[in-house]
Design a protein around this motif. Structure first.
Motif, PDB file in Angstrom:
ATOM      1  N   ASP A  79      -6.664   1.263  -1.605  1.00  0.00           N
ATOM      2  CA  ASP A  79      -7.445   1.862  -2.681  1.00  0.00           C
ATOM      3  C   ASP A  79      -8.018   3.176  -2.161  1.00  0.00           C
ATOM      4  N   LYS A  80      -9.015   3.669  -2.808  1.00  0.00           N
ATOM      5  CA  LYS A  80      -9.665   4.928  -2.370  1.00  0.00           C
ATOM      6  C   LYS A  80     -11.179   4.726  -2.337  1.00  0.00           C
ATOM      7  N   GLN A  81     -11.579   3.477  -2.184  1.00  0.00           N
ATOM      8  CA  GLN A  81     -12.999   3.130  -2.193  1.00  0.00           C
ATOM      9  C   GLN A  81     -13.380   2.381  -0.914  1.00  0.00           C
ATOM     10  N   GLY A  82     -12.811   2.805   0.218  1.00  0.00           N
ATOM     11  CA  GLY A  82     -13.149   2.170   1.482  1.00  0.00           C
ATOM     12  C   GLY A  82     -12.514   0.810   1.672  1.00  0.00           C
ATOM     13  N   SER A  83     -11.448   0.542   0.926  1.00  0.00           N
ATOM     14  CA  SER A  83     -10.680  -0.714   1.016  1.00  0.00           C
ATOM     15  C   SER A  83     -11.391  -1.913   0.405  1.00  0.00           C
ATOM     16  N   VAL A  84     -12.369  -1.667  -0.450  1.00  0.00           N
ATOM     17  CA  VAL A  84     -13.108  -2.761  -1.090  1.00  0.00           C
ATOM     18  C   VAL A  84     -12.193  -3.621  -1.953  1.00  0.00           C
ATOM     19  N   TYR A  85     -11.475  -2.990  -2.860  1.00  0.00           N
ATOM     20  CA  TYR A  85     -10.656  -3.738  -3.816  1.00  0.00           C
ATOM     21  C   TYR A  85      -9.373  -4.241  -3.165  1.00  0.00           C
TER      22      TYR A  85
END
Length: 276
Positions: A94-100
């Motif tokens: 993802d592009k959110q620090g691998s959260v999703y």
């Protein structure tokens, strides 16, 4: 096998022709349609889009949290539809620090799919080509078998743990939300009594995970005598908690579990105690 894969490693695998299913998991809680829109504009070539709300969550009842897990039967159907066969190498990003991406990683691991990695640094680390043509999933030719979620904790156990204290709950939300301040996502602020706070972003240097050595030291200092098997992870809705689970695995701490309903389920019942 480490749960992470570097951008260079991924590019080598893709260039080798090995069968890889890339899963673009970009999402925004404040704008649920923006992730898919970003994917349609540009993505790693060959990736499919995996949606937190539509693919990685089940039916909401108002009492089971904002992102309840789909039933094992529904998740098996989703894996079949997405083309995640038992032997498929899945790489999530993802592009959110691998959260999703971490949520997908946990859901696959918990239902017996070991061959899954998270792209360390996500799309920010990718220096290879980008594609603009969305790829429709190629469903599996045979239905994926139904597997229960291993390592899943239900609310009854968390409630009972208030008395038994057999486990330690770790909350992945930001410090202010943990303390009941600036709560914008859930109707009640605060945290589960006795929980510790480890903000998921503390696992990162910029957008990539800290080294296994760094994470090992930090979690060792944080947990003290608490064993990994005694840890229950939670957050707001069972998403960023998976980030802490993944970080602990990177550090070599295996066996911790997930309370997927998390704070949004916990606070839906006013009879459950709240701590500030």
């Amino acid at each position: 096998m480490t749960p992470l894969i570097s951008a260079n490693q991924l590019e080598e695998i893709l260039n080798s022709g090995e069968n890889v299913l890339l899963c673009d998991c970009r999402f925004d809680l404040a704008d649920p349609l923006s992730g898919k829109k970003s994917y349609e504009e540009s993505h790693i070539p060959g990736a499919i889009y995996v949606d937190l709300d539509k693919d990685l969550s089940g039916i909401k009842t108002g009492l089971n949290g904002r992102h309840p897990l789909p039933s094992p039967e529904a998740w098996a159907q989703t894996k079949t539809r997405l083309g995640i066969s038992p032997n498929t190498l899945v790489v999530a990003y993802d592009k959110q620090g691998s959260v999703y991406a971490s949520r997908l990683w946990w859901m696959l691991k918990a239902t017996g799919h070991a061959n899954v990695r998270v792209l360390d640094g996500g799309l920010d680390a990718w220096n290879g080509p980008m594609g603009t043509i969305p790829r429709a999933p190629a469903p599996c030719t045979q239905a994926v078998g139904v597997m229960p979620y291993a390592g899943l904790v239900l609310v009854e156990e968390v409630l009972g743990n208030l008395q038994t204290k057999k486990s330690k709950v770790i909350d992945a939300r930001a410090d202010d939300r943990f303390h009941g301040q600036n709560e914008t996502l859930d109707p009640v602020g605060g945290h589960i009594p006795g929980a510790l706070n480890r903000f998921f972003k503390n696992n990162l240097n910029a957008t990539a995970f800290k080294t296994p050595e760094q994470l090992f030291k930090e979690f060792s200092d944080f947990l003290g005598p608490i064993k990994a098997s005694e840890v229950i992870h939670q957050c707001g809705s069972g998403v960023t908690a998976c980030h802490n689970l993944l970080a602990m695995e990177v550090a070599g701490f295996k066996g911790s579990r997930l309370y997927a309903g998390s704070w949004s389920e916990w606070c839906a019942d006013p009879a459950r105690p709240v701590e500030l």
